[in-house]
Design a protein around this motif. Structure first.
Motif, PDB file in Angstrom:
ATOM      1  N   ASP A 131       0.827  -1.211   0.000  1.00  0.00           N
ATOM      2  CA  ASP A 131       0.000   0.000   0.000  1.00  0.00           C
ATOM      3  C   ASP A 131       0.860   1.258   0.000  1.00  0.00           C
ATOM      4  OD1 ASP A 131      -2.575   1.578   0.589  1.00  0.00           O
ATOM      5  OD2 ASP A 131      -1.332   2.041   2.341  1.00  0.00           O
ATOM      6  N   ARG A 132       1.905   1.286   0.807  1.00  0.00           N
ATOM      7  CA  ARG A 132       2.798   2.457   0.860  1.00  0.00           C
ATOM      8  C   ARG A 132       3.568   2.617  -0.449  1.00  0.00           C
ATOM      9  NH1 ARG A 132       1.152   6.107   2.663  1.00  0.00           N
ATOM     10  NH2 ARG A 132      -0.723   4.921   2.235  1.00  0.00           N
ATOM     11  N   VAL A 134       2.501   1.783  -3.479  1.00  0.00           N
ATOM     12  CA  VAL A 134       1.575   2.348  -4.461  1.00  0.00           C
ATOM     13  C   VAL A 134       1.341   3.823  -4.178  1.00  0.00           C
ATOM     14  CG1 VAL A 134      -0.775   2.244  -5.386  1.00  0.00           C
ATOM     15  CG2 VAL A 134       0.451   0.136  -4.866  1.00  0.00           C
ATOM     16  N   ALA A 135       1.198   4.192  -2.900  1.00  0.00           N
ATOM     17  CA  ALA A 135       0.922   5.582  -2.536  1.00  0.00           C
ATOM     18  C   ALA A 135       2.063   6.515  -2.931  1.00  0.00           C
ATOM     19  CB  ALA A 135       0.661   5.681  -1.035  1.00  0.00           C
ATOM     20  N   ASN A 138       2.792   5.887  -7.212  1.00  0.00           N
ATOM     21  CA  ASN A 138       1.682   6.301  -8.079  1.00  0.00           C
ATOM     22  C   ASN A 138       0.662   7.129  -7.291  1.00  0.00           C
ATOM     23  OD1 ASN A 138       2.051   4.703 -10.763  1.00  0.00           O
ATOM     24  ND2 ASN A 138       2.381   3.177  -9.146  1.00  0.00           N
ATOM     25  N   PRO A 139       1.065   8.289  -6.799  1.00  0.00           N
ATOM     26  CA  PRO A 139       0.153   9.073  -5.937  1.00  0.00           C
ATOM     27  C   PRO A 139      -1.124   9.513  -6.640  1.00  0.00           C
ATOM     28  CG  PRO A 139       2.071  10.379  -6.571  1.00  0.00           C
ATOM     29  CD  PRO A 139       2.349   8.986  -6.999  1.00  0.00           C
ATOM     30  N   TYR A 142      -3.419   6.443  -6.877  1.00  0.00           N
ATOM     31  CA  TYR A 142      -3.436   5.646  -5.651  1.00  0.00           C
ATOM     32  C   TYR A 142      -4.834   5.135  -5.307  1.00  0.00           C
ATOM     33  CZ  TYR A 142      -3.248   4.601  -0.632  1.00  0.00           C
ATOM     34  OH  TYR A 142      -3.378   4.005   0.595  1.00  0.00           O
TER      35      TYR A 142
END
Length: 320
Positions: A131-132, A134-135, A138-139, A142
């Motif tokens: 999860d972190r 991807v955040a 790819n903000p 996300y």
């Protein structure tokens, strides 16, 4: 069949059927140590319930925290509360009596619950690392990638895989005891119970290594790989403020990971023996009691969003 052989088998069957309870000797002969340990675990347990309970309350109460990161954090808090509750209160009670006894069924329920919840936390921490990643990488996409359907599926998969890898092998290969029921521990912990097994211990160790690889080493390696990618993504961020915030957010998660997996590896990956080891008891306390209490502290003390939401909720309650 020869009478002596039949008699030997009958005695073996009788000895195996005699185990109806376990005596947890723990720190017998050290009353001051037991009282101090009970007091310490009581403080840690209360800290765990209060800290993780506050996280659940704040995340549910503040709509701004209704996002994937805090959804998984709530799952982690629930696991930590259940993990600590499954063993610590009983361990405290065992430290306060001279001859703590647990029934066979109750002991196994406690052991299997701890194994299951600990394994689930391993997979959940791996999901949180993804999860972190991807955040940060790819903000803009996300919330599209980590939508609520994906989050729920990942959470369910974590709970399910943990059961399949950790509990099913134990149920499929039941242990056989030979009448010895003194557990050198103050809780029904897997490695302590394994020392009482009279069957070939190498089979149990092989099963433990297989389970540990699937539930501990694989998620840990996946987390390290994810954070290597996260580090590369953070270094590409041009804004120093955004880079610092990313380091702070991911640093808290990585701290939880290193503490939790470090203790799990020390307890379950190392070769097991029949010898009594006091270090296993200390590691068990750290993993079952202290780490679940540290999780909310690590996540909240360096997380301005959670602190701000907590102040807001407390302020509203004081005004009302």
């Amino acid at each position: 069949m020869h009478p002596l052989i039949r008699l030997s088998q009958d005695l073996e069957d009788m000895n195996e059927s005699e185990i109806t309870e376990f005596i947890l000797i723990g720190f017998s002969g050290h009353p001051k140590t037991k009282i101090g340990l009970a007091a310490l675990m009581t403080i840690i347990y209360l800290g765990n319930i209060i800290g993780n309970g506050l996280i659940l309350f704040v995340v549910i109460a503040d709509p701004r925290l209704h996002n994937p990161m805090y959804f998984f954090l709530c799952n982690l808090s629930i696991i930590d509360i259940c993990l600590c509750t499954s063993s610590v209160p009983q361990s405290i009670a065992n430290c306060l009596v001279d001859r703590p006894v647990m029934s066979f069924a109750k002991c196994y329920i406690q052991m299997y619950t701890g194994i299951y919840l600990g394994s689930t936390e391993c997979f959940l921490l791996a999901v949180m690392a993804y999860d972190r990643y991807v955040a940060i990488s790819n903000p803009l996409r996300y919330m599209l990638i980590m939508n609520w359907k994906v989050c729920i599926v990942l959470a369910i998969v974590s709970w399910t895989i943990a059961f399949l890898l950790a509990i099913v092998p134990c149920l499929a290969n039941p242990a056989h005891f030979c009448g010895h029921n003194e557990v050198d521990h103050f809780a029904c912990e897997l490695t302590a119970i394994m020392k009482l097994i009279c069957s070939n211990m190498s089979v149990g160790q092989l099963s433990m290594y297989f389970t540990s690889t699937g539930t501990i080493l694989f998620p840990f390696c996946f987390i390290l790989f994810s954070y290597a990618r996260i580090l590369v993504a953070i270094l590409r961020i041009h804004s120093s403020g955004s880079r610092l915030k990313a380091f702070s957010t991911c640093g808290s998660h990585l701290a939880v990971v290193l503490v939790f997996f470090g203790n799990a590896i020390a307890l379950y990956i190392k070769p097991q023996s029949k010898d009594k080891q006091a270090s296993d008891k200390i590691i068990y306390i750290f993993n079952q009691a202290l780490v679940p209490m540290l999780n909310p502290l690590i996540y909240t003390l360096r997380n301005q969003d959670v602190l701000g939401a907590l102040k807001k909720v407390v302020g509203k309650n004081l005004q009302s």
